[in-house]
Design a protein around this motif. Structure first.
Motif, PDB file in Angstrom:
ATOM      1  N   SER A 240     -10.954   3.724  39.528  1.00 46.64           N
ATOM      2  CA  SER A 240     -10.824   2.473  38.771  1.00 46.64           C
ATOM      3  C   SER A 240      -9.653   1.638  39.277  1.00 46.64           C
ATOM      4  N   LEU A 241      -8.528   2.300  39.552  1.00 49.89           N
ATOM      5  CA  LEU A 241      -7.357   1.578  40.053  1.00 49.89           C
ATOM      6  C   LEU A 241      -7.619   1.028  41.458  1.00 49.89           C
ATOM      7  N   LEU A 242      -8.239   1.836  42.319  1.00 49.22           N
ATOM      8  CA  LEU A 242      -8.581   1.365  43.660  1.00 49.22           C
ATOM      9  C   LEU A 242      -9.615   0.239  43.592  1.00 49.22           C
ATOM     10  N   GLY A 243     -10.467   0.285  42.565  1.00 46.65           N
ATOM     11  CA  GLY A 243     -11.541  -0.695  42.417  1.00 46.65           C
ATOM     12  C   GLY A 243     -11.056  -2.128  42.236  1.00 46.65           C
ATOM     13  N   TYR A 403      -9.645  -8.430  32.766  1.00 43.61           N
ATOM     14  CA  TYR A 403     -10.955  -8.901  32.321  1.00 43.61           C
ATOM     15  C   TYR A 403     -11.454 -10.025  33.233  1.00 43.61           C
ATOM     16  N   ALA A 404     -10.598 -11.019  33.471  1.00 44.85           N
ATOM     17  CA  ALA A 404     -10.989 -12.158  34.313  1.00 44.85           C
ATOM     18  C   ALA A 404     -11.207 -11.715  35.761  1.00 44.85           C
ATOM     19  N   TRP A 405     -10.345 -10.847  36.265  1.00 45.53           N
ATOM     20  CA  TRP A 405     -10.462 -10.349  37.643  1.00 45.53           C
ATOM     21  C   TRP A 405     -11.799  -9.640  37.844  1.00 45.53           C
ATOM     22  N   ALA A 406     -12.166  -8.796  36.875  1.00 50.08           N
ATOM     23  CA  ALA A 406     -13.438  -8.081  36.946  1.00 50.08           C
ATOM     24  C   ALA A 406     -14.614  -9.048  36.864  1.00 50.08           C
ATOM     25  N   GLY A 407     -14.503 -10.038  35.989  1.00 48.77           N
ATOM     26  CA  GLY A 407     -15.588 -11.005  35.832  1.00 48.77           C
ATOM     27  C   GLY A 407     -15.890 -11.742  37.120  1.00 48.77           C
ATOM     28  N   PHE A 408     -14.855 -12.259  37.770  1.00 44.85           N
ATOM     29  CA  PHE A 408     -15.046 -12.965  39.044  1.00 44.85           C
ATOM     30  C   PHE A 408     -15.492 -12.028  40.157  1.00 44.85           C
ATOM     31  N   GLY A 409     -14.854 -10.852  40.217  1.00 45.87           N
ATOM     32  CA  GLY A 409     -15.176  -9.909  41.282  1.00 45.87           C
ATOM     33  C   GLY A 409     -16.627  -9.486  41.264  1.00 45.87           C
ATOM     34  N   ILE A 456     -16.397  -2.110  38.940  1.00 46.67           N
ATOM     35  CA  ILE A 456     -17.117  -1.219  39.870  1.00 46.67           C
ATOM     36  C   ILE A 456     -18.621  -1.200  39.576  1.00 46.67           C
ATOM     37  N   PRO A 457     -19.050  -0.912  38.337  1.00 45.83           N
ATOM     38  CA  PRO A 457     -20.495  -1.004  38.070  1.00 45.83           C
ATOM     39  C   PRO A 457     -21.009  -2.439  38.210  1.00 45.83           C
ATOM     40  N   GLY A 458     -20.184  -3.414  37.836  1.00 43.80           N
ATOM     41  CA  GLY A 458     -20.607  -4.813  37.962  1.00 43.80           C
ATOM     42  C   GLY A 458     -20.889  -5.193  39.406  1.00 43.80           C
TER      43      GLY A 458
END
Length: 494
Positions: A240-243, A403-409, A456-458
């Motif tokens: 998760s951290l590497l992700g 949250y925002a980082w994951a959304g864009f990524g 990661i799943p996204g």
């Protein structure tokens, strides 16, 4: 808390300097292209440092050192993931995106590029990507406003609501006035300030403790776990951290720097400069938190503030160990990190509203001057919404950022990556990838299926959706494939 005059003077001089750069950039902003991408005129140094500064927010000087200070070296996995992700983004995406956007109707924004690259006459891609930008970037902007407010609150003893406006005002002003050039030029100054602070501070901390060997001995004596890279972490936590590194492929404020470079040849030199800057800054931030453990172990009488909030470790070390004038400069680096990221985010939101919605649907024949002024009004509008979202003092910076980082990524990362590397990708593939990526992040975050970071799943599900939907439907037109091939040939040219 009494306000330190040297610190106050340093902050005021720094802020006035950034605003002055904004007004200088105002004189070079003639068209909307200038306002959004600086006329694609950035050299390698400005491209590199601007990309770095826009990426590293207040988290670099507050969140990361604080996490290391509280939990030890195991928290540095996130830095490792970011370095790997950033290098891959520079290596695979940066140059190709610079060339592809120019070949596809000189696209100024990501929604613009998606619409042209995938021949989306329905404009559905443009609308959905603009909406994704507005949702996640407004949250991202709020995190920047919170970080700025925390800095002013802790440094000058302001109440939170006053600090909220004080921290955001200067950034809004120079972004509003100078646009992309102001943001890029100020980012370069801010990146220089950040690396100066993050190299100098840990060196002085180590000297204050009595040297490197003594510092390591004190940290080891406090707890051997501080030196354990796997402390409290299982496989899912490490992944998760590497992700976090996956997020780089989809961050519009970073990708805009690649699009604004004066040529794809600039990118190679910019990559080297940018990666050296990033590695030194992240190493410095880790070192501040790590050797801060030794300093406050030796000086428990000075540890009250960091005991209450570990994210204050850099602030407290700067105030304790340095002359007030130098401390003011070092603490300005936190403000620099906050301002550089917030300004880029405001500008990308403005471009989405102006180029992709206002011009795309309301005023197709709007003049350049009109678009620039609408862009400025949109900066102000998004800033006010972000301030409203940040008004709750209980907000946590890292939670908003993740949250925002994951959304864009997840929503944009696979679309950008496949879009610049795979000519067979289609409009339906892009649409499916964007929707699946964004929805996966929202649902994973809401229902918490596992502790795995939602990016990661996204990212994985979005990538699968892109391939499946692109192969199921009819392939891209001959003209689209020729444009892609011409852009790739230009990118491969020396």
């Amino acid at each position: 808390m009494s306000i330190s005059t040297p610190m106050l003077v340093t902050f005021i001089v720094y802020i006035l300097g950034m605003v002055l750069i904004g007004f200088i950039a105002y004189r070079s902003t003639k068209s909307f292209d200038d306002y959004i991408l600086g006329g694609r005129s950035l050299g390698s140094v400005v491209t590199a440092l601007s990309a770095g500064a826009s990426d590293m927010s207040g988290w670099l000087l507050m969140g990361l050192p604080g996490a290391i200070f509280l939990s030890g070296i195991s928290e540095s996995w996130i830095a490792i993931g970011l370095i790997i992700g950033a290098w891959l983004n520079w290596r695979i995406v940066a140059g190709r995106l610079r060339v592809q956007t120019e070949h596809h109707d000189n696209a100024l924004t990501l929604p613009d590029f998606f619409s042209s690259r995938f021949e989306d006459n329905s404009k559905l891609l443009r609308v959905i990507s603009a909406v994704v930008i507005l949702i996640f970037f407004t949250i991202y902007c709020a995190s920047g406003v919170v970080a700025g407010a925390r800095l002013f609150e802790s440094t000058f003893g302001m109440d939170y609501q006053t600090a909220l406006w004080a921290g955001a005002a200067a950034t809004i002003l120079y972004t509003l006035v100078g646009g992309f050039l102001a943001v890029s030029w100020t980012d370069t100054v801010q990146a220089s300030l950040m690396i100066f602070a993050l190299i100098l501070t840990p060196v002085i901390v180590i000297v204050a403790v009595g040297g490197l060997d003594e510092s390591m001995a004190v940290i080891e004596a406090k707890s051997l776990e501080n030196l354990d890279m796997l402390k409290g972490l299982n496989f899912v936590a490490v992944i998760s951290l590497l992700g976090w590194g996956l997020g780089y492929f989809g961050q519009p404020h970073i990708l805009a720097r690649f699009m604004a470079a004066d040529s794809h040849h600039t990118i190679r030199t910019a990559r080297r400069i940018g990666m050296i800057w990033m590695i030194l800054c992240l190493a410095g931030a880790v070192a501040v938190g790590f050797f801060g453990i030794a300093y406050f172990q030796n000086h428990p009488e000075q540890a009250a503030n960091v005991s209450q909030n570990g994210e204050r470790v850099f602030i407290e070390l700067a105030r304790i160990l340095f002359n007030p004038w130098i401390a003011g400069i070092l603490l300005s680096a936190i403000l620099a990190a906050v301002m550089s990221t917030l300004s880029c985010q405001l500008l990308v939101c403005s471009s989405a509203l102006t180029e992709d919605l206002y011009k795309g649907f309301l005023r197709k024949n709007a003049s350049q001057k009109e678009l620039v002024w609408v862009g400025r009004l949109m900066v102000l509008l998004i800033a006010l919404i972000a301030i409203a979202l940040a008004a709750n003092p209980e907000n946590r910076v890292l939670g908003l950022v993740s949250y925002a980082w994951a959304g864009f990524g997840a929503a944009f990362g696979p679309v950008v990556l496949f879009g610049v590397c795979w000519k067979r990708m289609t409009r339906n593939g892009a649409l499916a990838g964007m929707v699946v990526g964004a929805l996966t992040v929202l649902l994973w975050k809401s229902y918490g299926y596992t502790d795995l970071y939602e990016i990661i799943p996204g990212f994985a599900f979005a990538s699968i959706a892109i391939v499946v939907f692109s192969l199921l439907g009819r392939g891209p037109s001959e003209a689209a494939q020729q444009r892609f091939a011409a852009a790739e040939a230009e990118y491969q040219s020396k």
